[in-house]
Design a protein around this motif. Structure first.
Motif, PDB file in Angstrom:
ATOM      1  N   ASP A 166       0.803  -1.230   0.000  1.00 33.07           N
ATOM      2  CA  ASP A 166       0.000   0.000   0.000  1.00 33.07           C
ATOM      3  C   ASP A 166       0.834   1.277   0.000  1.00 33.07           C
ATOM      4  O   ASP A 166       0.443   2.292   0.590  1.00 33.07           O
ATOM      5  N   ILE A 167       1.992   1.238  -0.658  1.00 36.63           N
ATOM      6  CA  ILE A 167       2.813   2.439  -0.805  1.00 36.63           C
ATOM      7  C   ILE A 167       2.294   3.211  -2.019  1.00 36.63           C
ATOM      8  O   ILE A 167       2.230   2.662  -3.120  1.00 36.63           O
ATOM      9  N   PRO A 168       1.882   4.464  -1.855  1.00 32.86           N
ATOM     10  CA  PRO A 168       1.347   5.232  -2.987  1.00 32.86           C
ATOM     11  C   PRO A 168       2.339   5.302  -4.135  1.00 32.86           C
ATOM     12  O   PRO A 168       3.556   5.379  -3.926  1.00 32.86           O
ATOM     13  N   GLU A 169       1.824   5.267  -5.349  1.00 30.78           N
ATOM     14  CA  GLU A 169       2.659   5.323  -6.545  1.00 30.78           C
ATOM     15  C   GLU A 169       3.554   6.561  -6.523  1.00 30.78           C
ATOM     16  O   GLU A 169       3.099   7.678  -6.281  1.00 30.78           O
TER      17      GLU A 169
ATOM     18  N   TYR B  80       6.852  -5.317  13.419  1.00 29.29           N
ATOM     19  CA  TYR B  80       6.021  -4.137  13.238  1.00 29.29           C
ATOM     20  C   TYR B  80       6.884  -3.068  12.583  1.00 29.29           C
ATOM     21  O   TYR B  80       7.864  -2.611  13.163  1.00 29.29           O
ATOM     22  N   VAL B  81       6.516  -2.662  11.354  1.00 26.36           N
ATOM     23  CA  VAL B  81       7.322  -1.719  10.579  1.00 26.36           C
ATOM     24  C   VAL B  81       6.530  -0.430  10.370  1.00 26.36           C
ATOM     25  O   VAL B  81       5.439  -0.453   9.788  1.00 26.36           O
ATOM     26  N   THR B  82       7.060   0.691  10.826  1.00 24.52           N
ATOM     27  CA  THR B  82       6.389   1.971  10.585  1.00 24.52           C
ATOM     28  C   THR B  82       6.630   2.401   9.141  1.00 24.52           C
ATOM     29  O   THR B  82       7.765   2.384   8.654  1.00 24.52           O
ATOM     30  N   THR B  83       5.552   2.791   8.457  1.00 28.91           N
ATOM     31  CA  THR B  83       5.633   3.166   7.053  1.00 28.91           C
ATOM     32  C   THR B  83       4.671   4.313   6.774  1.00 28.91           C
ATOM     33  O   THR B  83       3.875   4.698   7.630  1.00 28.91           O
TER      34      THR B  83
ATOM     35  N   LYS C  21       5.788   7.325  -4.352  1.00 21.70           N
ATOM     36  CA  LYS C  21       6.133   7.779  -3.007  1.00 21.70           C
ATOM     37  C   LYS C  21       7.187   6.868  -2.367  1.00 21.70           C
ATOM     38  O   LYS C  21       7.310   5.689  -2.714  1.00 21.70           O
ATOM     39  N   GLU C  22       7.937   7.429  -1.432  1.00 18.03           N
ATOM     40  CA  GLU C  22       8.844   6.610  -0.630  1.00 18.03           C
ATOM     41  C   GLU C  22       8.029   5.731   0.307  1.00 18.03           C
ATOM     42  O   GLU C  22       6.920   6.091   0.714  1.00 18.03           O
ATOM     43  N   SER C  23       8.575   4.579   0.677  1.00 16.84           N
ATOM     44  CA  SER C  23       7.865   3.700   1.611  1.00 16.84           C
ATOM     45  C   SER C  23       7.770   4.320   3.003  1.00 16.84           C
ATOM     46  O   SER C  23       6.854   4.008   3.771  1.00 16.84           O
ATOM     47  N   GLY C  24       8.726   5.197   3.329  1.00 16.81           N
ATOM     48  CA  GLY C  24       8.742   5.789   4.659  1.00 16.81           C
ATOM     49  C   GLY C  24       9.071   4.788   5.747  1.00 16.81           C
ATOM     50  O   GLY C  24       8.856   5.058   6.932  1.00 16.81           O
ATOM     51  N   ALA C  25       9.603   3.614   5.365  1.00 17.91           N
ATOM     52  CA  ALA C  25       9.960   2.602   6.365  1.00 17.91           C
ATOM     53  C   ALA C  25      10.935   3.200   7.371  1.00 17.91           C
ATOM     54  O   ALA C  25      11.949   3.774   6.998  1.00 17.91           O
ATOM     55  N   ASP C  26      10.604   3.065   8.646  1.00 20.35           N
ATOM     56  CA  ASP C  26      11.382   3.741   9.691  1.00 20.35           C
ATOM     57  C   ASP C  26      11.630   2.756  10.833  1.00 20.35           C
ATOM     58  O   ASP C  26      12.020   1.622  10.588  1.00 20.35           O
ATOM     59  N   GLY C  27      11.371   3.166  12.060  1.00 17.73           N
ATOM     60  CA  GLY C  27      11.637   2.306  13.190  1.00 17.73           C
ATOM     61  C   GLY C  27      10.774   1.048  13.188  1.00 17.73           C
ATOM     62  O   GLY C  27       9.697   1.011  12.592  1.00 17.73           O
TER      63      GLY C  27
ATOM     64  N   ALA D  71       2.105   4.088   5.120  1.00 13.45           N
ATOM     65  CA  ALA D  71       0.750   3.538   5.133  1.00 13.45           C
ATOM     66  C   ALA D  71       0.276   3.157   6.532  1.00 13.45           C
ATOM     67  O   ALA D  71      -0.865   2.744   6.697  1.00 13.45           O
ATOM     68  N   GLY D  72       1.134   3.301   7.535  1.00 11.97           N
ATOM     69  CA  GLY D  72       0.796   2.894   8.893  1.00 11.97           C
ATOM     70  C   GLY D  72       1.828   1.913   9.412  1.00 11.97           C
ATOM     71  O   GLY D  72       2.899   1.745   8.814  1.00 11.97           O
ATOM     72  N   VAL D  73       1.517   1.248  10.521  1.00 11.71           N
ATOM     73  CA  VAL D  73       2.430   0.251  11.092  1.00 11.71           C
ATOM     74  C   VAL D  73       2.063  -1.105  10.499  1.00 11.71           C
ATOM     75  O   VAL D  73       1.026  -1.690  10.829  1.00 11.71           O
ATOM     76  N   GLN D  74       2.901  -1.598   9.600  1.00 10.03           N
ATOM     77  CA  GLN D  74       2.629  -2.864   8.934  1.00 10.03           C
ATOM     78  C   GLN D  74       3.191  -4.013   9.765  1.00 10.03           C
ATOM     79  O   GLN D  74       4.328  -3.950  10.248  1.00 10.03           O
ATOM     80  N   VAL D  75       2.386  -5.061   9.924  1.00  5.24           N
ATOM     81  CA  VAL D  75       2.734  -6.186  10.791  1.00  5.24           C
ATOM     82  C   VAL D  75       2.962  -7.439   9.950  1.00  5.24           C
ATOM     83  O   VAL D  75       2.131  -7.782   9.093  1.00  5.24           O
ATOM     84  N   PHE D  76       4.074  -8.119  10.196  1.00  3.82           N
ATOM     85  CA  PHE D  76       4.436  -9.336   9.463  1.00  3.82           C
ATOM     86  C   PHE D  76       4.723 -10.469  10.438  1.00  3.82           C
ATOM     87  O   PHE D  76       5.243 -10.234  11.540  1.00  3.82           O
ATOM     88  N   ASP D  77       4.416 -11.692  10.038  1.00  5.56           N
ATOM     89  CA  ASP D  77       4.750 -12.815  10.899  1.00  5.56           C
ATOM     90  C   ASP D  77       6.222 -13.174  10.729  1.00  5.56           C
ATOM     91  O   ASP D  77       6.951 -12.533   9.953  1.00  5.56           O
ATOM     92  N   ALA D  78       6.662 -14.214  11.437  1.00  5.08           N
ATOM     93  CA  ALA D  78       8.083 -14.566  11.451  1.00  5.08           C
ATOM     94  C   ALA D  78       8.591 -15.019  10.084  1.00  5.08           C
ATOM     95  O   ALA D  78       9.803 -15.042   9.847  1.00  5.08           O
ATOM     96  N   ALA D  79       7.662 -15.378   9.183  1.00  6.26           N
ATOM     97  CA  ALA D  79       8.050 -15.801   7.844  1.00  6.26           C
ATOM     98  C   ALA D  79       7.964 -14.664   6.833  1.00  6.26           C
ATOM     99  O   ALA D  79       8.235 -14.867   5.643  1.00  6.26           O
TER     100      ALA D  79
END
Length: 229
Positions: free
Chosen positions: A146-149, A167-170, A151-157, A172-180
């Motif tokens: 969901d990164i706007p066309e 939990y990745v701040t971007t 635009k930078e991802s804004g991936a941060d802390g 688009a919000g805080v995106q959550v991923f499982d261990a895989a």
């Protein structure tokens, strides 16, 4: 409390309770001891000082992982770095200089995998951690969504919970991923988030910094059973 932090950004705690800070404007990694004394841990490699360090993470041995994307504005073609500072060393070792703008840095709970994101692009990278703190086998851990066309991802802390969910701040919000590396969902934030971390007596509160705002969410998930993030 500390004033005039020289643009301190990422923070990490040591086992002794000292606070490690990436000072972007000071171009150094500093340490604030419990008595309030602030000292320099490292300013980079001789002849190649830091550009503008952004995030730090202390491992179980006391070594420090560092991202150094450089200051804004972004200069096309400028090399950015991921470093590791071994315990007792004054100069860090370069781990990677092939990420456009490395920012957030994280270790899995077992300490075997290092994770680094890229503020410019959608890829979150993973590496196998070697016994000496070095890394090998760089690979894609996850792709941000969901990164706007244009635009930078804004991936941060980043933050980690007790199940190794990331939990990745971007933008688009805080995106959550499982261990895989599978995307589980996105926590929407009124302002663009810049960092996140679990805290509280049982680490069931997720705090999110968002430049002008600070937010908290009561979670079912629990933060990692280790000091700091």
């Amino acid at each position: 409390m500390r004033e005039q932090t020289n643009g301190a950004n990422g923070l990490a705690l040591t086992r002794d309770g000292d606070l490690i800070a990436a000072e972007g404007e000071g171009k150094r990694i500093s340490k604030r001891s419990r008595d309030g004394t602030v000292t320099t841990v490292t300013e980079g490699i001789a002849g190649k000082p830091f550009l503008s360090p952004n995030d730090v993470l202390v491992d179980a041995k006391g070594g420090i992982y560092i991202t150094d994307p450089g200051p804004r504005p972004v200069v096309p073609g400028r090399t950015a770095y991921v470093y590791y500072l071994p315990v007792g060393a004054k100069e860090p070792v370069v781990l990677d200089d092939q990420i456009a703008r490395p920012n957030g840095v994280m270790l899995t709970r077992d300490g075997k995998t290092l994770i680094v994101n890229d503020t410019l692009g959608p890829t979150v990278y993973a590496y196998d951690v070697l016994p000496d703190g070095g890394v090998k086998n760089k690979r894609t851990f996850a792709q941000l969504l969901d990164i706007p066309e244009g635009k930078e991802s804004g991936a941060d802390g980043m933050a980690l919970d007790r199940e190794d969910r990331l939990y990745v701040t971007t933008v688009a919000g805080v995106q959550v991923f499982d261990a895989a590396g599978k995307h589980l969902g996105t926590i929407k934030v009124p302002r663009q988030p810049a960092n996140a971390g679990f805290a509280g007596p049982d680490k069931r509160v997720l705090y999110i910094t968002a430049r002008e705002g600070l937010y908290r969410i009561n979670m079912l998930a629990q933060g990692p059973d280790r000091i700091g993030k």
